[in-house]
Design a protein around this motif. Structure first.
Motif, short mmCIF file in Angstrom:
data_model
loop_
_atom_site.label_atom_id
_atom_site.label_comp_id
_atom_site.label_asym_id
_atom_site.label_seq_id
_atom_site.Cartn_x
_atom_site.Cartn_y
_atom_site.Cartn_z
N HIS A 106 0.81 -1.22 0.00
CA HIS A 106 0.00 0.00 0.00
C HIS A 106 0.84 1.27 0.00
CE1 HIS A 106 0.50 -0.82 4.43
NE2 HIS A 106 0.69 0.49 4.48
N ASN A 116 0.53 5.42 1.66
CA ASN A 116 -0.14 6.18 2.71
C ASN A 116 0.14 7.66 2.45
OD1 ASN A 116 -0.58 7.59 5.29
ND2 ASN A 116 -0.92 5.53 6.12
N HIS A 120 -5.92 -2.16 2.73
CA HIS A 120 -5.81 -0.95 1.91
C HIS A 120 -4.86 -1.06 0.72
CE1 HIS A 120 -2.76 -0.65 5.03
NE2 HIS A 120 -2.40 0.60 4.80
N HIS A 152 4.14 7.05 3.54
CA HIS A 152 5.03 5.90 3.31
C HIS A 152 4.53 5.02 2.17
CE1 HIS A 152 2.15 4.28 6.43
NE2 HIS A 152 2.18 3.20 5.67
N TYR A 164 8.56 0.29 10.59
CA TYR A 164 8.79 1.47 9.73
C TYR A 164 10.27 1.81 9.72
CZ TYR A 164 3.75 2.28 10.09
OH TYR A 164 2.40 2.15 10.05
N GLU A 169 7.39 1.12 5.00
CA GLU A 169 6.84 0.20 6.00
C GLU A 169 7.00 -1.24 5.51
OE1 GLU A 169 2.59 0.47 6.73
OE2 GLU A 169 2.72 -0.76 8.52
FE FE2 Z 1 0.98 1.54 6.33
#
Ligand code: FE2
Ligand code: XXG
Length: 365
Positions: A155, A157, A200, A214, A257, A267
């Motif tokens: 994903h 972000n 996500h 990220h 992270y 991440e």
């Molecule tokens: Fe994340």
């Protein structure tokens, strides 16, 4: 408060998944060393200006492009769509929104053709593509498999000042919200949304934006993440571990992270859950629940809330950053000691194990 983003009359493109991001890095050799030598991403192709990287199970040309440039930033967030017609749809969709779009038959990066890039209404450089070179899928190349192998791109972000505004825009674009964080007054601090049936493909984090918070790659197992920590310790680069390892509340995934040589955050993530049914229930977390971001209750370091990468417009200039007007999650949740529980005693649902902890912590404060 910024204006609402209208829903276009033309259909939204059918997005399959987040597929790649183009990162501008200031020292290509240092970034290559981090992503290839430390994290083990696989080089599909490279030249003196760019390195094209893919994860272990990927069959498209790349999941990440590191491109040498003067300012560390994110140049594109690429989404794969179902067919070439869907790229046309994306172009028409953003034109109706009044956004700047650019179509290139030869593509913007190697391995991808007939793509469209847009400056989206939140200020992010989204790319939509279908035509892409297929490369060897390494999924059974156990001769290459490392103990901390990154197997898929999971994903993005994004940091944006007004999360509900961004959420409506992304829901109109076909994303479905799986989880969010709110307070008792209805302020939304973050929202997670998907296309591919996981928690996500991208998330919105409330803050000054547009900025990229990220990019996340997944591993098969939790122990692969522990190995990355051990390896970074052995290499004496533990200062690049920013947060974790830990178990998220939101998403239930195991996480870590890291910060790359330019400070871009990456991440490492594993084992969230399936969300593909149309009636998948949305989970709302209370911002005062101190297990929402770390299920074990470990505090979030302030840099995780404040730092993020600038994003570029289609000319390659850094997008102007707009300040968040609503309250900030860091301010409403972190005490001076960094460990304070902000959930009020007795607020937890009965039977919630957090009730007792919240009560005890409340007395200590
Ligand atoms: Fe994340
Ligand atoms: O991928 C994620 C995150 O957005 O990076 C953060 C899943 C969960 C969380 S959180 O910190 O809210 O647990």
């Amino acid at each position: 408060m910024s204006t609402e983003i209208p829903k276009p009359s033309v259909p939204a493109p059918d997005i399959l998944r987040c597929a790649y991001a183009e990162y501008v890095v200031t020292d290509l050799a240092a970034s290559r060393a981090f992503y290839v030598d430390v994290l083990g991403l696989h080089v599909t192709e490279e030249d003196e200006n760019a390195v094209y990287l893919r994860s272990f199970e990927e069959f498209i040309h790349h999941n990440m492009v590191l491109r040498k440039g003067p300012v560390a930033a994110v140049a594109a967030m690429g989404f794969r769509v179902r067919s070439q017609e869907e790229v046309d749809r994306a172009e028409a969709y953003y034109r109706e929104l009044g956004c700047r779009t650019e179509r290139r038959a030869e593509g913007f990066v190697k391995g991808i053709r007939n793509a469209v890039r847009v400056e989206d209404p939140l200020g992010f450089p989204y790319e939509f593509f279908y035509e892409v070179d297929h490369v060897e899928r390494l999924h059974m190349r156990y001769d290459l498999y490392s103990a901390g192998e990154l197997v898929r791109l999971d994903h993005f972000n994004q940091v944006t000042p007004d999360v509900p505004r961004g959420r409506t825009y992304l829901e109109n674009l076909g994303f479905r919200v799986t989880e969010d964080i709110q307070d008792e007054a209805g302020v939304t601090y973050a929202a997670w949304m998907h296309r591919k049936g996981t928690v996500h493909d991208t998330a919105l984090t409330g803050g000054d934006g547009p900025r990229m918070h990220h990019i996340a790659f997944s591993t098969h197992e939790k122990h692969n993440i522990i190995q990355i920590c051990d390896k970074m310790g052995a290499l004496r680069i533990s200062d690049q571990i920013e947060r974790g390892p830990g178990r998220h509340g939101v998403s239930n995934a195991f996480y870590l992270y890291l910060r790359d040589p330019d400070g871009h955050r990456v991440e490492i993530y594993t084992q969230d859950y399936y969300t593909g049914d149309p009636d998948n229930p949305t989970i709302t977390w209370d911002v005062h629940d101190n297990q929402r971001r770390d299920w074990w209750g470990n505090p979030v370091v302030p840099s995780w809330y404040t730092d993020a990468s600038p994003v570029l417009d289609l000319d390659g200039n850094v997008q102007e950053i707009v300040t968040r007007e609503e309250s900030r999650e860091m301010d409403v949740t972190i005490g001076a000691d960094g460990f304070s529980y902000t959930r009020k005693p007795g607020d937890a649902m009965s039977g919630d194990p957090g009730e007792e902890v919240g009560f005890k912590m409340g007395h200590q404060l």
